[in-house]
Design a protein around this motif. Structure first.
Motif: not given
Lengths: 273, 317
Positions: B59-63, B65-66, B56
């Motif tokens: 980018a932890e926020a995206n990770m 929610a992904l 990912c």
């Protein structure tokens, strides 16, 4: 539900959805009419023409998935899903009441046929990419459609997701930006301008198209182009008018988050026909 | 009963190995990592199952929610990074995409506590248990050694709830024997005792056992409880310990604010109030240093557990 590719029929459904939206928000005495009305053609075209889904079998594994990133536009999603037969039309006017399945923002605890609970902006595209990644691992033809608000894409997470989508070649994902040019505090260009927006998506590696988000035929063509695009995800910038279909709401920042009065509802319904 | 406490592997390594085993057992296990796979040990999974490993980027926020999206679509999704990053940068995503809809997402935070050492406070997670416990529906685990970590990660995978699992960077003493069984939500009584209870989680379990050995030499009967599950808490073990020993010391490599200690105190106050003392990080961030040096300086060692026990016993008299 009866699916159709006929533009006039889709426009007729869109008119019904608009009537539901203004009526349910008036009953609720709060809500977000402007950004619900701007996304009507996008949702109606997806649910009634483009997407493969089964309202009688909502958890069908190979269904296409829809996520409303801009969860405050819940009324357009509720009205569209109700028209499909997922949920009762007759209780749409319980919107925002305690115990109603039609919560202020989409909530899977109350409507299990929703794909995601949204309302905190910026998270929908990540969720959609995750669902699309699962579909790819499963060898499923399922595609995922995510509608984001234009103000919403000021959230940094959207661009983290955009990087991920291109890097992992998620061609089973379509991101539609409901580009109605208005957010809560005013016009997007005055709050945090986004232009050149198409260049941004292209530079992030997305196949990017711009179209009139109220033109059903243009939306159909755009979704067809997205389906034919392999190796990269597609972003559709749908240029829309906030409050579309109700003259006094159109392009008026006031109606981002203010409910119509009873008199305004009467006028709105007269205009919508 | 005397535990040898021989040095074993770090809990992060045990987590990485359990993950590979899970990958072999279940094709639906998928893993997301944010450019720390060599540190979180998810690289072991990535090497064997590249198709099911999602890089990912940072980018932890995206990770998060992904991962919630993958889990929503039926995958057994693990997302992993340092605790400090996945919980703090991904917290809002944990709240809205995992906890609120009740999605079956597994979050593993490594490099928890101050024992990461030289990297310093920006990488040290001392509030992760408080944050994770504030997410309704989350199960929160904090295993104390490689054996319990391995077993509990395996269990978590088939337990339908969102999880946060806390792992550490430093090698730590082995408490259990392979084959020992663990039940999520149930504390392990490591030693029986009637004068005082030493409750602990993570690295402080071994320190509490060392404290028990010191106190036992003085004829004090010490019950040691390993709380590998922080949420849901084992209310029965707490009320029994409070009733039967009348005094408790709770030790953790975490801020005292919002940690295991105050959670146990709440249960004790609801069931059987007793004298309580706390060992943990108090209203501060640590600093760079060796893991051993930091644990000593910030009081997360047997010596401090013994001192807290003496205070509790004095209050009890």
């Amino acid at each position: 539900m009866q699916k159709t590719s006929n533009v006039a029929e889709l426009q007729a459904i869109a008119r019904r959805v608009r009537r539901h939206i203004v009526t349910m928000i008036t009953h609720a005495k709060s809500g977000h009419p402007g950004g619900s009305l701007s996304a009507v053609e996008t949702l109606v075209t997806l649910y009634f023409d483009v997407m493969n889904h089964r309202p009688q079998e909502p958890k069908w594994p190979d269904r296409d998935r829809f996520i409303l990133g801009k969860g405050h536009a819940a009324p357009v999603l509720y009205a569209t899903m109700a028209e499909c037969g997922y949920t009762p039309i007759e209780s749409l006017n319980t919107l925002r009441q305690m115990g109603s399945i039609y919560q202020g923002h989409p909530d899977v605890r109350y409507i299990p046929s929703l794909e995601a609970s949204t309302g905190s902006l910026g998270q929908g595209l990540s969720l959609g990419l995750g669902m699309a990644a699962a579909a790819r691992l499963n060898g499923s033809p399922s595609r995922t459609f995510v509608v984001l608000g234009d103000g919403e894409i000021q959230e940094g997470q959207v661009w983290e997701a955009a990087m991920f989508g291109a890097f992992h070649r998620m061609d089973n994902v379509v991101c539609i930006v409901d580009y109605n040019k208005i957010q809560l505090d005013g016009f997007v260009k005055d709050i945090m301008g986004l232009e050149p927006l198409a260049d941004k998506w292209r530079s992030f590696g997305w196949h990017t198209l711009e179209l009139d988000g109220h033109d059903v035929a243009a939306l159909q063509a755009g979704f067809a182009e997205a389906a034919a695009t392999k190796g990269k995800p597609t972003a559709i910038l749908a240029h829309t008018v906030k409050g579309k279909g109700v003259s006094f709401m159109e392009n008026n920042p006031k109606y981002h988050g203010v409910a119509p009065t009873a008199e305004e509802l009467e006028k709105a319904l007269k205009e919508l026909g | 009963m005397r535990y040898e406490l021989k040095m074993g592997a770090a809990t992060r390594e045990a987590w990485g190995k359990a993950l590979v085993e899970l990958g072999r057992e279940n094709r639906d296990v998928v893993v997301c990592d944010a450019d720390l796979s060599k540190s979180t040990f998810t690289h072991l999974f990535a090497k064997e199952f590249p198709d099911r490993f999602f890089s990912c980027g940072i980018a932890e926020a995206n990770m998060v929610a992904l991962g919630a999206g993958l889990a929503s679509a039926g995958k057994v999704a693990f997302v992993s990074s340092f605790s400090a990053f996945v919980l703090n940068k991904g917290f809002e995503q944990l709240r809205v995409t995992a906890a609120y809809p009740g999605v079956n997402l597994k979050v593993v935070g490594t490099h928890s506590g101050i024992s990461i050492g030289e990297d310093g406070p920006s990488q040290m997670s001392i509030e992760d248990l408080a944050l994770a416990c504030s997410l309704p529906g989350f199960v929160v685990l904090s295993p104390s050694d490689e054996v319990s970590m391995y077993a509990l990660v395996k269990q978590a995978a088939s337990y339908p709830a969102p999880f946060f699992i806390r792992a550490g960077r430093a090698k730590c003493p082995v408490i259990y024997t392979p084959g020992d069984t663990f039940q999520i939500g149930k504390a392990v009584e490591l030693t029986p005792g009637s004068d005082i209870t030493l409750a602990a989680t993570g690295l402080l379990v071994a320190e509490s056992l060392r404290a028990q050995q010191i106190l036992e030499q003085e004829g004090i009967s010490v019950r040691v409880l390993d709380f590998h599950t922080i949420k849901p808490l084992d209310r029965d073990a707490i009320s029994r310990a409070a009733r039967e020993t009348g005094a408790m010391v709770v030790s953790e490599e975490h801020l005292v604010d919002g940690g295991l200690g105050v959670r146990i105190a709440q249960v004790a106050s609801e069931t059987h109030p007793c004298i309580m003392e706390y060992v943990g990080v108090r209203n501060t961030y640590a600093e760079s240093g060796t893991p051993e040096g930091l644990l000593d300086k910030y009081g997360l060692v047997a010596r401090e557990v013994v001192a807290a026990a003496r205070r509790a016993l004095a209050r009890k008299r």
